[in-house]
Design an enzyme around this catalytic site. Sequence first.
Site, PDB file in Angstrom:
ATOM      1  N   SER A 127       0.837  -1.207   0.000  1.00  0.00           N
ATOM      2  CA  SER A 127       0.000   0.000   0.000  1.00  0.00           C
ATOM      3  C   SER A 127       0.867   1.249   0.000  1.00  0.00           C
ATOM      4  O   SER A 127       1.969   1.267   0.554  1.00  0.00           O
ATOM      5  CB  SER A 127      -0.861  -0.029   1.267  1.00  0.00           C
ATOM      6  N   TYR A 152      -2.081  -1.203  10.746  1.00  0.00           N
ATOM      7  CA  TYR A 152      -2.350  -1.864   9.459  1.00  0.00           C
ATOM      8  C   TYR A 152      -1.249  -1.508   8.460  1.00  0.00           C
ATOM      9  O   TYR A 152      -0.645  -2.373   7.827  1.00  0.00           O
ATOM     10  CB  TYR A 152      -3.727  -1.439   8.909  1.00  0.00           C
ATOM     11  N   LYS A 156       2.171  -3.658   6.438  1.00  0.00           N
ATOM     12  CA  LYS A 156       2.585  -3.664   5.029  1.00  0.00           C
ATOM     13  C   LYS A 156       4.073  -3.319   4.923  1.00  0.00           C
ATOM     14  O   LYS A 156       4.825  -3.929   4.158  1.00  0.00           O
ATOM     15  CB  LYS A 156       1.754  -2.662   4.216  1.00  0.00           C
TER      16      LYS A 156
END
Length: 340
Positions: A127, A152, A156
């Site tokens: 992302s 979150y 990544k």
Amino acid sequence: MKNKIIITGGTGYIGSHTAVEFINEGFEVIIVDNLSNSDISVLDSIKSITGVKPTFENIDLTDKNKTSIFFESNKDAVGLINFAAFKAVGESVKMPLQYYHNNLNILLNVLEGMNRFGIRNLIFSSSATVYGLPDCFPLNENSTTKRPTSPYGNTKKIGEEIIEDFSKASINFKAISLRYFNPIGAHSSGNLGETPTGIPNNLMPFITQTALGLRDELKIFGNDYKTKDGTAVRDYIHVVDLAKAHVLALQRLIRNEVLENFEIFNIGTGIGYSVLDVIASFEKTTKQKLNYSFASKREGDVPILYASTSKAKEELNWNPILTLDDMTESSWEWEKKRNS
Ligand code: UD1
């Protein structure tokens, strides 16, 4: 014989669109998902579009034993696309340990399975959040990554670092990380799209649900950003164009065209649109009037985020073709269909 690929998280929003594109390109697709945030009916939707129902395994990939057994019986796969992960930004702030546990253990178990059974090619779903709060645009793959603003996002960033280290230590293993900007839109068939649970956090599902009357109004977070109309700017990318980038990336790995064992590509259009641009496109393509008002900025939001996509264009030969109007119109068609 078709090339077999494994798609973890393949019944989810991006995973299911990606499964369709791989099947259309002649791959045999095995989907692994524990259905924690998706529905088994997605398999029939994939079949309605492609004519093929992918093989499905309901496995929690944090379970090392079950994951290992799965890999043993699928060791003939040419590659794996890893989508399986928790993805709600706000929830991750409240439940960081669950996010680190789930997303990182899945990745470690997948890498160990690939390593043990000789599956060499990985595509990682990353992302633009790995750029943190950036200070210059457009963002290219060499732009400094920073601490993401949520657990979150950090899964990544850490995930990419784990894969990079492993790709250096292993002779045969190769990986490509795709850094998505803002995926929106739905399949043109109207049979696949995003199905957020509860109140959507992201802009596009909030718009479509408001237009359908499921929400009273959209709150636009901030109208005094230093942008052309004061609302925040993002690089929205149609999920079908995004899905196609995964096919090209895996083909690059299979053909061994990579320059390094671990490569990174930004996946966006390179065009920044404001929240008001998205609303204008939605109102134009769907002929719906959207109820909205301005509210204060959302914590952690950056004013502007858009990609330099020249690396993906030049090296992956990937060119997004769907427009913002395609994105807003297809999102609306999907929202109507799934609520009918
Ligand atoms: C977020 C995540 C990103 C994730 C992406 C897709 C952060 C920093 N980024 O991106 O990691 O990959 O979602 O899941 O959390 N907006 C409104 N009103 C709303 C909702 C959104 O005005 O009700 C605005 C936001 O302020 C933003 C834009 O719309 O300017 C896009 O928001 P959103 O769809 O949530 O995506 P991001 O926050 O950019």
